[in-house]
Design a protein around this motif. Structure first.
Motif, PDB file in Angstrom:
ATOM      1  N   ARG A  54      30.199 -76.734 -13.283  1.00  0.00           N
ATOM      2  CA  ARG A  54      29.610 -77.253 -14.531  1.00  0.00           C
ATOM      3  C   ARG A  54      29.864 -76.313 -15.698  1.00  0.00           C
ATOM      4  O   ARG A  54      29.752 -76.721 -16.851  1.00  0.00           O
ATOM      5  N   ASP A  55      30.216 -75.053 -15.431  1.00  0.00           N
ATOM      6  CA  ASP A  55      30.565 -74.159 -16.526  1.00  0.00           C
ATOM      7  C   ASP A  55      31.971 -73.580 -16.368  1.00  0.00           C
ATOM      8  O   ASP A  55      32.394 -72.759 -17.183  1.00  0.00           O
ATOM      9  N   GLY A  56      32.688 -74.028 -15.350  1.00  0.00           N
ATOM     10  CA  GLY A  56      34.078 -73.611 -15.185  1.00  0.00           C
ATOM     11  C   GLY A  56      34.287 -72.183 -14.753  1.00  0.00           C
ATOM     12  O   GLY A  56      35.381 -71.632 -14.907  1.00  0.00           O
ATOM     13  N   ARG A  57      33.285 -71.564 -14.187  1.00  0.00           N
ATOM     14  CA  ARG A  57      33.391 -70.157 -13.829  1.00  0.00           C
ATOM     15  C   ARG A  57      33.883 -70.002 -12.389  1.00  0.00           C
ATOM     16  O   ARG A  57      33.480 -70.743 -11.497  1.00  0.00           O
ATOM     17  N   LEU A  58      34.760 -69.031 -12.217  1.00  0.00           N
ATOM     18  CA  LEU A  58      35.283 -68.678 -10.909  1.00  0.00           C
ATOM     19  C   LEU A  58      35.024 -67.201 -10.678  1.00  0.00           C
ATOM     20  O   LEU A  58      35.158 -66.391 -11.595  1.00  0.00           O
ATOM     21  N   PHE A  59      34.686 -66.859  -9.459  1.00  0.00           N
ATOM     22  CA  PHE A  59      34.417 -65.472  -9.112  1.00  0.00           C
ATOM     23  C   PHE A  59      35.132 -65.144  -7.798  1.00  0.00           C
ATOM     24  O   PHE A  59      35.157 -65.965  -6.875  1.00  0.00           O
ATOM     25  N   TYR A  60      35.670 -63.923  -7.746  1.00  0.00           N
ATOM     26  CA  TYR A  60      36.292 -63.427  -6.527  1.00  0.00           C
ATOM     27  C   TYR A  60      35.919 -61.959  -6.355  1.00  0.00           C
ATOM     28  O   TYR A  60      35.880 -61.202  -7.317  1.00  0.00           O
ATOM     29  N   THR A  61      35.693 -61.570  -5.121  1.00  0.00           N
ATOM     30  CA  THR A  61      35.534 -60.158  -4.875  1.00  0.00           C
ATOM     31  C   THR A  61      36.922 -59.507  -4.915  1.00  0.00           C
ATOM     32  O   THR A  61      37.946 -60.166  -4.679  1.00  0.00           O
ATOM     33  N   ASP A  62      36.957 -58.213  -5.241  1.00  0.00           N
ATOM     34  CA  ASP A  62      38.245 -57.564  -5.495  1.00  0.00           C
ATOM     35  C   ASP A  62      39.210 -57.654  -4.312  1.00  0.00           C
ATOM     36  O   ASP A  62      40.416 -57.787  -4.498  1.00  0.00           O
ATOM     37  N   SER A  63      38.676 -57.573  -3.118  1.00  0.00           N
ATOM     38  CA  SER A  63      39.553 -57.510  -1.946  1.00  0.00           C
ATOM     39  C   SER A  63      40.316 -58.803  -1.687  1.00  0.00           C
ATOM     40  O   SER A  63      41.276 -58.806  -0.907  1.00  0.00           O
ATOM     41  N   VAL A  64      39.910 -59.908  -2.314  1.00  0.00           N
ATOM     42  CA  VAL A  64      40.602 -61.185  -2.066  1.00  0.00           C
ATOM     43  C   VAL A  64      41.317 -61.715  -3.303  1.00  0.00           C
ATOM     44  O   VAL A  64      42.002 -62.737  -3.222  1.00  0.00           O
ATOM     45  N   LYS A  65      41.169 -61.030  -4.429  1.00  0.00           N
ATOM     46  CA  LYS A  65      41.828 -61.496  -5.646  1.00  0.00           C
ATOM     47  C   LYS A  65      43.337 -61.552  -5.445  1.00  0.00           C
ATOM     48  O   LYS A  65      43.928 -60.631  -4.906  1.00  0.00           O
ATOM     49  N   GLY A  66      43.922 -62.647  -5.898  1.00  0.00           N
ATOM     50  CA  GLY A  66      45.352 -62.825  -5.739  1.00  0.00           C
ATOM     51  C   GLY A  66      45.757 -63.417  -4.407  1.00  0.00           C
ATOM     52  O   GLY A  66      46.915 -63.811  -4.221  1.00  0.00           O
ATOM     53  N   ARG A  67      44.826 -63.474  -3.473  1.00  0.00           N
ATOM     54  CA  ARG A  67      45.130 -64.037  -2.147  1.00  0.00           C
ATOM     55  C   ARG A  67      44.318 -65.308  -1.867  1.00  0.00           C
ATOM     56  O   ARG A  67      44.823 -66.211  -1.203  1.00  0.00           O
ATOM     57  N   PHE A  68      43.094 -65.372  -2.343  1.00  0.00           N
ATOM     58  CA  PHE A  68      42.218 -66.511  -2.101  1.00  0.00           C
ATOM     59  C   PHE A  68      42.074 -67.317  -3.388  1.00  0.00           C
ATOM     60  O   PHE A  68      42.020 -66.764  -4.488  1.00  0.00           O
ATOM     61  N   THR A  69      41.973 -68.631  -3.238  1.00  0.00           N
ATOM     62  CA  THR A  69      41.749 -69.521  -4.369  1.00  0.00           C
ATOM     63  C   THR A  69      40.658 -70.518  -4.011  1.00  0.00           C
ATOM     64  O   THR A  69      40.757 -71.212  -2.997  1.00  0.00           O
ATOM     65  N   ILE A  70      39.641 -70.583  -4.854  1.00  0.00           N
ATOM     66  CA  ILE A  70      38.556 -71.538  -4.643  1.00  0.00           C
ATOM     67  C   ILE A  70      38.753 -72.726  -5.580  1.00  0.00           C
ATOM     68  O   ILE A  70      39.217 -72.562  -6.719  1.00  0.00           O
ATOM     69  N   SER A  71      38.449 -73.919  -5.082  1.00  0.00           N
ATOM     70  CA  SER A  71      38.637 -75.113  -5.898  1.00  0.00           C
ATOM     71  C   SER A  71      37.662 -76.191  -5.454  1.00  0.00           C
ATOM     72  O   SER A  71      37.052 -76.088  -4.377  1.00  0.00           O
TER      73      SER A  71
END
Length: 126
Positions: A54-71
């Motif tokens: 509802r606000d378009g925010r995405l969050f990732y912990t550092d260890s998965v950034k660039g490898r995991f994608t939430i949608s």
């Protein structure tokens, strides 16, 4: 009844990929924040990613950034976690969980998640 159904776990070799699914019922994934929380043996729960449609925010912990994608697929009321380049340290039970409002603790505070699905096991071998 509010329910979250997680699926898609499995066993892969390092460098492989998996896609986890979290099917929601009883509420809309477009309204709640939906997160993926993992727990490895002997370790505390760790929030790895979260989406607030509802606000378009995405969050990732550092260890998965660039490898995991939430949608999110609103039509299916489902949230996905695409996991690429998996590492042995990603091995854990993965849970999807939901909360309505971000607290001061933020998306990483797993105590703030109101609804939880059952876990799905991800095993990554070296």
């Amino acid at each position: 009844d509010v329910q979250l159904q997680a699926s898609g776990g499995g066993s892969v070799q390092a460098g492989g990929s998996l896609r986890l699914s979290c099917a929601a019922s009883g509420f809309s994934v477009d309204v709640y924040y939906i997160g993926w929380v993992r727990q490895a043996p002997g370790k505390e729960r760790e929030a790895v990613s979260c989406i607030g449609s509802r606000d378009g925010r995405l969050f990732y912990t550092d260890s998965v950034k660039g490898r995991f994608t939430i949608s999110t697929d609103s039509a299916k009321n489902t949230v996905y976690l695409q996991m690429n380049n998996l590492k042995p340290e990603d091995t854990a039970v993965y849970y999807c969980a939901a909360f309505f409002e971000l607290s001061l603790g933020g998306w990483r505070d797993t105590d703030d998640y109101e609804y939880w699905g059952q876990g799905t096991l991800v095993t990554v071998s070296s």
